[in-house]
Design a protein around this motif. Sequence first.
Motif, PDB file in Angstrom:
ATOM      1  N   ASN A  70       0.819  -1.208   0.000  1.00 25.74           N
ATOM      2  CA  ASN A  70       0.000   0.000   0.000  1.00 25.74           C
ATOM      3  C   ASN A  70       0.861   1.270   0.000  1.00 25.74           C
ATOM      4  OD1 ASN A  70       0.946   0.019   2.589  1.00 25.74           O
ATOM      5  ND2 ASN A  70      -1.045  -0.236   3.569  1.00 25.74           N
ATOM      6  N   ASP A  71       2.170   1.110  -0.219  1.00 26.20           N
ATOM      7  CA  ASP A  71       3.069   2.271  -0.275  1.00 26.20           C
ATOM      8  C   ASP A  71       4.278   1.916  -1.139  1.00 26.20           C
ATOM      9  OD1 ASP A  71       4.394   4.642   0.080  1.00 26.20           O
ATOM     10  OD2 ASP A  71       4.603   4.457   2.256  1.00 26.20           O
ATOM     11  N   ILE A  72       4.016   1.707  -2.409  1.00 29.49           N
ATOM     12  CA  ILE A  72       5.050   1.182  -3.302  1.00 29.49           C
ATOM     13  C   ILE A  72       6.226   2.129  -3.495  1.00 29.49           C
ATOM     14  CG2 ILE A  72       4.044   1.944  -5.510  1.00 29.49           C
ATOM     15  CD1 ILE A  72       4.798  -1.088  -6.374  1.00 29.49           C
ATOM     16  N   GLU A  93       6.848   1.525 -12.391  1.00 29.56           N
ATOM     17  CA  GLU A  93       6.056   2.177 -13.436  1.00 29.56           C
ATOM     18  C   GLU A  93       4.579   1.854 -13.265  1.00 29.56           C
ATOM     19  OE1 GLU A  93       6.847   0.960 -17.471  1.00 29.56           O
ATOM     20  OE2 GLU A  93       7.047  -1.126 -16.898  1.00 29.56           O
ATOM     21  N   LEU A  94       3.758   2.700 -13.850  1.00 25.99           N
ATOM     22  CA  LEU A  94       2.312   2.487 -13.866  1.00 25.99           C
ATOM     23  C   LEU A  94       1.974   1.572 -15.030  1.00 25.99           C
ATOM     24  CD1 LEU A  94      -0.532   3.098 -12.814  1.00 25.99           C
ATOM     25  CD2 LEU A  94      -0.542   5.133 -14.257  1.00 25.99           C
ATOM     26  N   LYS A  95       1.304   0.484 -14.750  1.00 26.61           N
ATOM     27  CA  LYS A  95       0.937  -0.499 -15.768  1.00 26.61           C
ATOM     28  C   LYS A  95      -0.459  -0.195 -16.309  1.00 26.61           C
ATOM     29  CE  LYS A  95       4.629  -3.053 -15.229  1.00 26.61           C
ATOM     30  NZ  LYS A  95       5.599  -3.268 -16.275  1.00 26.61           N
ATOM     31  N   PRO A  96      -0.782  -0.679 -17.500  1.00 30.22           N
ATOM     32  CA  PRO A  96      -2.109  -0.432 -18.082  1.00 30.22           C
ATOM     33  C   PRO A  96      -3.260  -0.972 -17.239  1.00 30.22           C
ATOM     34  CG  PRO A  96      -0.606  -1.316 -19.743  1.00 30.22           C
ATOM     35  CD  PRO A  96       0.109  -1.381 -18.415  1.00 30.22           C
ATOM     36  N   TRP A  97      -2.978  -1.951 -16.370  1.00 25.86           N
ATOM     37  CA  TRP A  97      -4.021  -2.528 -15.521  1.00 25.86           C
ATOM     38  C   TRP A  97      -4.160  -1.776 -14.192  1.00 25.86           C
ATOM     39  CZ3 TRP A  97      -0.032  -5.159 -17.810  1.00 25.86           C
ATOM     40  CH2 TRP A  97       1.090  -5.429 -17.033  1.00 25.86           C
ATOM     41  N   GLN A  98      -3.674  -0.528 -14.194  1.00 26.00           N
ATOM     42  CA  GLN A  98      -3.827   0.394 -13.063  1.00 26.00           C
ATOM     43  C   GLN A  98      -3.138  -0.090 -11.788  1.00 26.00           C
ATOM     44  OE1 GLN A  98      -5.108   3.569 -13.623  1.00 26.00           O
ATOM     45  NE2 GLN A  98      -4.844   2.710 -15.667  1.00 26.00           N
ATOM     46  N   ASN A 110      14.204 -16.242  -8.492  1.00 16.66           N
ATOM     47  CA  ASN A 110      12.765 -16.160  -8.243  1.00 16.66           C
ATOM     48  C   ASN A 110      12.364 -14.714  -8.486  1.00 16.66           C
ATOM     49  OD1 ASN A 110      12.071 -18.865  -7.159  1.00 16.66           O
ATOM     50  ND2 ASN A 110      13.542 -18.313  -5.576  1.00 16.66           N
ATOM     51  N   LEU A 111      11.321 -14.510  -9.281  1.00 13.16           N
ATOM     52  CA  LEU A 111      10.861 -13.165  -9.604  1.00 13.16           C
ATOM     53  C   LEU A 111       9.882 -12.678  -8.538  1.00 13.16           C
ATOM     54  CD1 LEU A 111      10.783 -10.831 -11.723  1.00 13.16           C
ATOM     55  CD2 LEU A 111       8.761 -11.986 -12.668  1.00 13.16           C
ATOM     56  N   LEU A 112      10.214 -11.552  -7.907  1.00 10.74           N
ATOM     57  CA  LEU A 112       9.317 -10.915  -6.945  1.00 10.74           C
ATOM     58  C   LEU A 112       8.795  -9.649  -7.587  1.00 10.74           C
ATOM     59  CD1 LEU A 112      11.496 -11.113  -3.693  1.00 10.74           C
ATOM     60  CD2 LEU A 112       9.894 -12.805  -4.586  1.00 10.74           C
ATOM     61  N   THR A 113       7.491  -9.577  -7.795  1.00  8.34           N
ATOM     62  CA  THR A 113       6.850  -8.384  -8.337  1.00  8.34           C
ATOM     63  C   THR A 113       6.035  -7.742  -7.236  1.00  8.34           C
ATOM     64  OG1 THR A 113       6.722  -9.390 -10.531  1.00  8.34           O
ATOM     65  CG2 THR A 113       5.318  -7.464 -10.130  1.00  8.34           C
ATOM     66  N   PHE A 114       6.246  -6.457  -7.021  1.00 12.55           N
ATOM     67  CA  PHE A 114       5.520  -5.692  -6.000  1.00 12.55           C
ATOM     68  C   PHE A 114       4.538  -4.788  -6.714  1.00 12.55           C
ATOM     69  CE2 PHE A 114       9.576  -6.917  -4.299  1.00 12.55           C
ATOM     70  CZ  PHE A 114       9.293  -7.316  -2.996  1.00 12.55           C
ATOM     71  N   GLY A 115       3.302  -4.737  -6.228  1.00 12.82           N
ATOM     72  CA  GLY A 115       2.283  -3.925  -6.880  1.00 12.82           C
ATOM     73  C   GLY A 115       1.408  -3.184  -5.901  1.00 12.82           C
ATOM     74  N   ASP A 116       0.953  -2.016  -6.348  1.00  7.68           N
ATOM     75  CA  ASP A 116       0.080  -1.141  -5.557  1.00  7.68           C
ATOM     76  C   ASP A 116      -1.045  -0.657  -6.472  1.00  7.68           C
ATOM     77  OD1 ASP A 116      -1.016   0.624  -3.702  1.00  7.68           O
ATOM     78  OD2 ASP A 116       0.817   1.803  -3.470  1.00  7.68           O
ATOM     79  N   THR A 117      -2.282  -0.844  -6.048  1.00  7.27           N
ATOM     80  CA  THR A 117      -3.422  -0.406  -6.834  1.00  7.27           C
ATOM     81  C   THR A 117      -3.526   1.110  -6.820  1.00  7.27           C
ATOM     82  OG1 THR A 117      -4.597  -2.436  -6.296  1.00  7.27           O
ATOM     83  CG2 THR A 117      -5.929  -0.598  -7.102  1.00  7.27           C
ATOM     84  N   ILE A 118      -3.719   1.681  -7.992  1.00 10.60           N
ATOM     85  CA  ILE A 118      -3.839   3.143  -8.120  1.00 10.60           C
ATOM     86  C   ILE A 118      -5.314   3.500  -8.208  1.00 10.60           C
ATOM     87  CG2 ILE A 118      -3.273   5.131  -9.558  1.00 10.60           C
ATOM     88  CD1 ILE A 118      -0.881   3.734  -8.084  1.00 10.60           C
TER      89      ILE A 118
END
Length: 118
Positions: A70-72, A93-98, A110-118
Amino acid sequence: MLTASHPKLPMRNKAITKDYYINKLGFKPFGTKDYEGYLMLEKDSIQIHFFEFKDLDPKENYGQVYIRTNDIETLYLAYIKANVEIHPNGHLELKPWQQKEFALLDPDSNLLTFGDTI
């Protein structure tokens, strides 16, 4: 009925994995027992488990986990400051899926992807 998910990722060397996640990413051990060939770590409200796979070829590892935050921006800057290597194609970066996202590879790829909903 489902309450949590704890991904299990392969590791070649428990000491290297433990050092990376604790000293670079800020995780801490989960539980009080040390199991041979198995590692459990936590940060905030997530856990990641690791199983020993000594013959793992990092170039052929497709282990991945998506971690929501919640605080990327703060997390990204903290990892940059700690000299955590960000995936060359995974800078914030901001992805097309918001989702704002960034990604990194651990010592076993191992791929770790961190995401935060905009």
